[in-house]
Design a protein around this motif. Structure first.
Motif, PDB file in Angstrom:
ATOM      1  N   ALA A 109     -50.241 -63.790 -52.315  1.00  0.00           N
ATOM      2  CA  ALA A 109     -50.237 -62.414 -52.829  1.00  0.00           C
ATOM      3  C   ALA A 109     -49.884 -61.402 -51.753  1.00  0.00           C
ATOM      4  O   ALA A 109     -50.149 -60.202 -51.918  1.00  0.00           O
ATOM      5  CB  ALA A 109     -51.597 -62.086 -53.427  1.00  0.00           C
ATOM      6  N   THR A 110     -49.227 -61.856 -50.656  1.00  0.00           N
ATOM      7  CA  THR A 110     -48.898 -60.930 -49.552  1.00  0.00           C
ATOM      8  C   THR A 110     -47.386 -60.820 -49.333  1.00  0.00           C
ATOM      9  O   THR A 110     -46.957 -60.252 -48.324  1.00  0.00           O
ATOM     10  CB  THR A 110     -49.558 -61.425 -48.255  1.00  0.00           C
ATOM     11  N   VAL A 111     -46.570 -61.305 -50.256  1.00  0.00           N
ATOM     12  CA  VAL A 111     -45.128 -61.334 -50.031  1.00  0.00           C
ATOM     13  C   VAL A 111     -44.497 -60.008 -50.440  1.00  0.00           C
ATOM     14  O   VAL A 111     -45.086 -59.220 -51.191  1.00  0.00           O
ATOM     15  CB  VAL A 111     -44.461 -62.487 -50.818  1.00  0.00           C
ATOM     16  N   THR A 112     -43.288 -59.784 -49.910  1.00  0.00           N
ATOM     17  CA  THR A 112     -42.474 -58.634 -50.301  1.00  0.00           C
ATOM     18  C   THR A 112     -41.240 -59.150 -51.019  1.00  0.00           C
ATOM     19  O   THR A 112     -40.515 -60.002 -50.497  1.00  0.00           O
ATOM     20  CB  THR A 112     -42.067 -57.809 -49.074  1.00  0.00           C
ATOM     21  N   LEU A 113     -41.005 -58.651 -52.216  1.00  0.00           N
ATOM     22  CA  LEU A 113     -39.889 -59.137 -53.021  1.00  0.00           C
ATOM     23  C   LEU A 113     -38.562 -58.582 -52.508  1.00  0.00           C
ATOM     24  O   LEU A 113     -38.529 -57.685 -51.652  1.00  0.00           O
ATOM     25  CB  LEU A 113     -40.090 -58.731 -54.486  1.00  0.00           C
ATOM     26  N   ASP A 170     -36.484 -56.647 -53.852  1.00  0.00           N
ATOM     27  CA  ASP A 170     -36.264 -55.227 -54.135  1.00  0.00           C
ATOM     28  C   ASP A 170     -37.226 -54.326 -53.371  1.00  0.00           C
ATOM     29  O   ASP A 170     -37.269 -53.108 -53.601  1.00  0.00           O
ATOM     30  CB  ASP A 170     -36.390 -54.952 -55.635  1.00  0.00           C
ATOM     31  N   GLY A 171     -38.020 -54.914 -52.464  1.00  0.00           N
ATOM     32  CA  GLY A 171     -38.915 -54.130 -51.625  1.00  0.00           C
ATOM     33  C   GLY A 171     -40.318 -53.945 -52.194  1.00  0.00           C
ATOM     34  O   GLY A 171     -41.194 -53.410 -51.505  1.00  0.00           O
ATOM     35  N   ARG A 172     -40.554 -54.372 -53.413  1.00  0.00           N
ATOM     36  CA  ARG A 172     -41.885 -54.215 -53.996  1.00  0.00           C
ATOM     37  C   ARG A 172     -42.825 -55.310 -53.512  1.00  0.00           C
ATOM     38  O   ARG A 172     -42.389 -56.418 -53.160  1.00  0.00           O
ATOM     39  CB  ARG A 172     -41.800 -54.239 -55.526  1.00  0.00           C
ATOM     40  N   GLU A 173     -44.124 -54.983 -53.520  1.00  0.00           N
ATOM     41  CA  GLU A 173     -45.117 -56.000 -53.184  1.00  0.00           C
ATOM     42  C   GLU A 173     -45.243 -56.974 -54.351  1.00  0.00           C
ATOM     43  O   GLU A 173     -45.252 -56.570 -55.526  1.00  0.00           O
ATOM     44  CB  GLU A 173     -46.475 -55.356 -52.909  1.00  0.00           C
ATOM     45  N   GLY A 174     -45.322 -58.249 -54.026  1.00  0.00           N
ATOM     46  CA  GLY A 174     -45.345 -59.236 -55.093  1.00  0.00           C
ATOM     47  C   GLY A 174     -46.197 -60.436 -54.762  1.00  0.00           C
ATOM     48  O   GLY A 174     -46.895 -60.494 -53.740  1.00  0.00           O
ATOM     49  N   VAL A 175     -46.135 -61.418 -55.654  1.00  0.00           N
ATOM     50  CA  VAL A 175     -46.861 -62.675 -55.495  1.00  0.00           C
ATOM     51  C   VAL A 175     -45.859 -63.806 -55.685  1.00  0.00           C
ATOM     52  O   VAL A 175     -44.957 -63.716 -56.518  1.00  0.00           O
ATOM     53  CB  VAL A 175     -48.012 -62.790 -56.522  1.00  0.00           C
ATOM     54  N   ARG A 176     -46.014 -64.844 -54.860  1.00  0.00           N
ATOM     55  CA  ARG A 176     -45.110 -65.997 -54.952  1.00  0.00           C
ATOM     56  C   ARG A 176     -45.933 -67.246 -55.247  1.00  0.00           C
ATOM     57  O   ARG A 176     -46.940 -67.520 -54.600  1.00  0.00           O
ATOM     58  CB  ARG A 176     -44.340 -66.185 -53.668  1.00  0.00           C
ATOM     59  N   LEU A 177     -45.466 -67.986 -56.239  1.00  0.00           N
ATOM     60  CA  LEU A 177     -46.086 -69.261 -56.603  1.00  0.00           C
ATOM     61  C   LEU A 177     -45.156 -70.381 -56.183  1.00  0.00           C
ATOM     62  O   LEU A 177     -43.966 -70.372 -56.505  1.00  0.00           O
ATOM     63  CB  LEU A 177     -46.317 -69.333 -58.129  1.00  0.00           C
ATOM     64  N   GLY A 236     -43.118 -62.609 -58.769  1.00  0.00           N
ATOM     65  CA  GLY A 236     -43.281 -61.483 -59.662  1.00  0.00           C
ATOM     66  C   GLY A 236     -43.964 -60.326 -58.950  1.00  0.00           C
ATOM     67  O   GLY A 236     -44.682 -60.523 -57.967  1.00  0.00           O
ATOM     68  N   PRO A 237     -43.738 -59.092 -59.412  1.00  0.00           N
ATOM     69  CA  PRO A 237     -44.375 -57.925 -58.787  1.00  0.00           C
ATOM     70  C   PRO A 237     -45.869 -57.893 -59.088  1.00  0.00           C
ATOM     71  O   PRO A 237     -46.317 -58.301 -60.169  1.00  0.00           O
ATOM     72  CB  PRO A 237     -43.641 -56.747 -59.434  1.00  0.00           C
TER      73      PRO A 237
END
Length: 531
Positions: free
Chosen positions: A493-497, A499-506, A527-528
């Motif tokens: 839950a600390t990734v940056t997508l 497009d620059g938004r904060e997101g989560v990666r599974l 996902g954001p």
């Protein structure tokens, strides 16, 4: 009904007297009747006394009434005898016990005899005789000068004695039946409390508790249906637990049915007052479509501590016997005891649940403070040994051992998170829901997937993102299971997508071999955090 006979019971000056006065009146009346018999033929007296002893020693109401009708016919020579039992209000016939064949047509007054039966000064019913054959007043038992085919004065006194004894026997039988009935309800309330405190072996504790109350209430009230209703947010009351002997179609319709907020019945229940109806289907107070299946009904509030928790409905089928005043009183008391038992059981479960959570917290602390620290220290020693190792094979083996320790530490951290989950009925956060999805995949994979969280997932992931994330976990595990025997889930839950938004990666990675050759390819979803 026949006309009143000339030999009817005279007005009693002590009518309505209670206590010893009522008993004295009965005793004096019996003594007078026996004195009349003593002045005339005594051939029937032994039979009368034998019947009085038998009637007085029997506590079965129906058996006593049959014995009275049979004895009255035998003593007087009547071809027909009947005991008519009035209902509680005294304005209708509740039961009719007959002996012999009723004469055709409507007997005239001289050929019929009716004597009231009173229980503790209150009219219980009457003993009716008819159809005495010509010239046969119990053989040689008629008083001198008695007309052929007519009941004599001796017959009247015999029947009076029987009616008096019947009143005494009925009083004793009623007391015995009421005592047994009270004991049944008391034992039933105690069994409900025991069952609720014991809790269910499996399933929802709340559903179990309400079903126990519905089942035991129906059994004790000898009703067709027992149901528990709870208040809803819209002001209605919904059937949330049911026990019934009626067809499944009626059960399906009743379960989940409601009493609407505007119902007068509901207003009375919420005020803490019981509702009684002899015919619920035709009761104008009931506007719920559920009532059309039922006749006599008790709607009893479940209140404790000045608060109405719900209602217990005990319903008999249309045409069944209505509830007596004793049953209404016992049902109301049972509902109060059941409400208290529900509250006590709920508090008991809260204490047990708190004890479990305290144990979980202690285990989680021990795992974190002791086990993980020792494994971490062991891993550092192995890394140091790996750096000083000379042989490549040794370095490789030690490196794999360090990786296994890291994986074990992550598994323990996942277990700690699982131990710290809230109660099942509390709203589950993303962590809990992801762990449940991983647990559900165990049956397919053969082993439970390892789950690793990076960052404060519950705090950062929004509701919409959480729904999409949990769904993605389920899909990814199903996909990986086709080509792998085990899986590792990482939620960051600390990734940056992009497009620059904060997101989560599974990231879900398969390990081992499945149906296809080669290792499973990782499945990645992003996902954001917030929409």
């Amino acid at each position: 009904m026949p006309h009143s006979p000339p030999f009817s019971e005279p007005a009693d000056p002590h009518e309505g007297a209670g206590g010893e006065g009522s008993a004295a009146v009965l005793a004096e009346r019996t003594a007078q009747s026996l004195r009349h018999l003593a002045g005339g033929p005594l051939t029937r007296l032994p039979q009368l006394l034998e019947a009085m002893v038998a009637i007085g020693s029997d506590l079965d109401v129906h058996r006593v009434l049959h014995r009275i009708a049979e004895t009255a016919a035998s003593l007087t020579g009547a071809r027909y005898a009947a005991v008519e039992v009035l209902d509680e209000d005294g304005d209708g016939l509740r039961d009719l016990i007959t002996h012999g064949t009723r004469p055709e047509g409507r007997p005239t007054a001289p050929f019929a005899l009716r004597v009231p039966i009173k229980v503790r000064g209150e009219l219980f019913g009457s003993l009716f005789l008819a159809g005495q054959p010509d010239g046969a007043t119990a053989g040689q038992g008629s008083a001198p000068g008695a007309e052929s085919g007519r009941f004599s004065e001796v017959d009247l006194h015999l029947v009076r004695v029987l009616a008096t004894e019947a009143g005494i026997a009925m009083g004793n039988a009623r007391m015995h039946a009421a005592a047994r009935q009270r004991r049944r309800w008391i034992d039933g309330a105690a069994s409900v409390t025991t069952a609720l405190l014991a809790g269910p072996e499996t399933g929802s504790t709340t559903e179990h508790a309400l079903t126990v109350v519905a089942e035991k209430g129906r059994e004790l009230a000898e009703a067709a249906t027992g149901a528990v209703l709870l208040p809803q947010s819209d002001g209605a009351m919904e059937v949330v637990a049911i026990s019934t002997v009626l067809p499944e179609s009626v059960r399906a319709e009743t379960y989940g049915g409601t009493i609407p907020p505007e119902s007068p019945v509901l207003h009375q229940i919420l005020a803490g007052l019981a509702v009684f109806s002899d015919d619920f289907a035709g009761d104008p107070r009931s506007i719920s479509p559920l009532s059309r299946h039922y006749g006599p009904t008790m709607l009893l509030p479940l209140h404790s501590g000045g608060r109405v928790l719900g209602a217990l409905a005990l319903c008999r089928a249309s045409g069944d016997t209505r509830f007596t005043q004793v049953e209404r009183t016992l049902g109301t008391q049972f509902a109060s005891q059941a409400a208290l038992a529900l509250v006590l059981a709920d508090r008991h479960r809260d204490r047990e649940r708190l004890a479990v959570y305290e144990d979980r917290d202690r285990i989680a602390r021990d795992l974190h403070d002791l086990v993980i620290q020792r494994l971490f220290a062991t891993g550092m020693l192995l890394e140091s040994a790996q750096r000083t190792a000379v042989l490549p094979e040794v370095k490789g083996d030690v490196g794999r051992a360090v990786d296994e320790l890291d994986a074990t530490i992550q598994e323990i951290r996942t277990a700690i998170i699982a131990l710290q989950q809230g109660p099942p009925e509390a709203p589950a956060g993303p962590r809990t829901r992801i762990l449940r999805e991983a647990g559900a995949a165990t049956a397919v994979l053969g082993t439970r997937p390892s789950v690793h969280f990076v960052g404060p997932v519950d705090a950062r992931v929004g509701a919409e993102c959480a729904r999409a994330l949990v769904a993605a976990v389920g899909r990814a595990l199903a996909e990986v299971a086709r080509t792998a025997a085990s899986a590792q889930v990482v939620v960051d839950a600390t990734v940056t997508l992009a497009d620059g938004r904060e997101g989560v990666r599974l990231t879900v990675t398969g390990e081992g071999e499945g149906e296809d050759d080669g290792p499973a390819a990782p499945v990645v979803w992003e996902g954001p955090l917030q929409p």
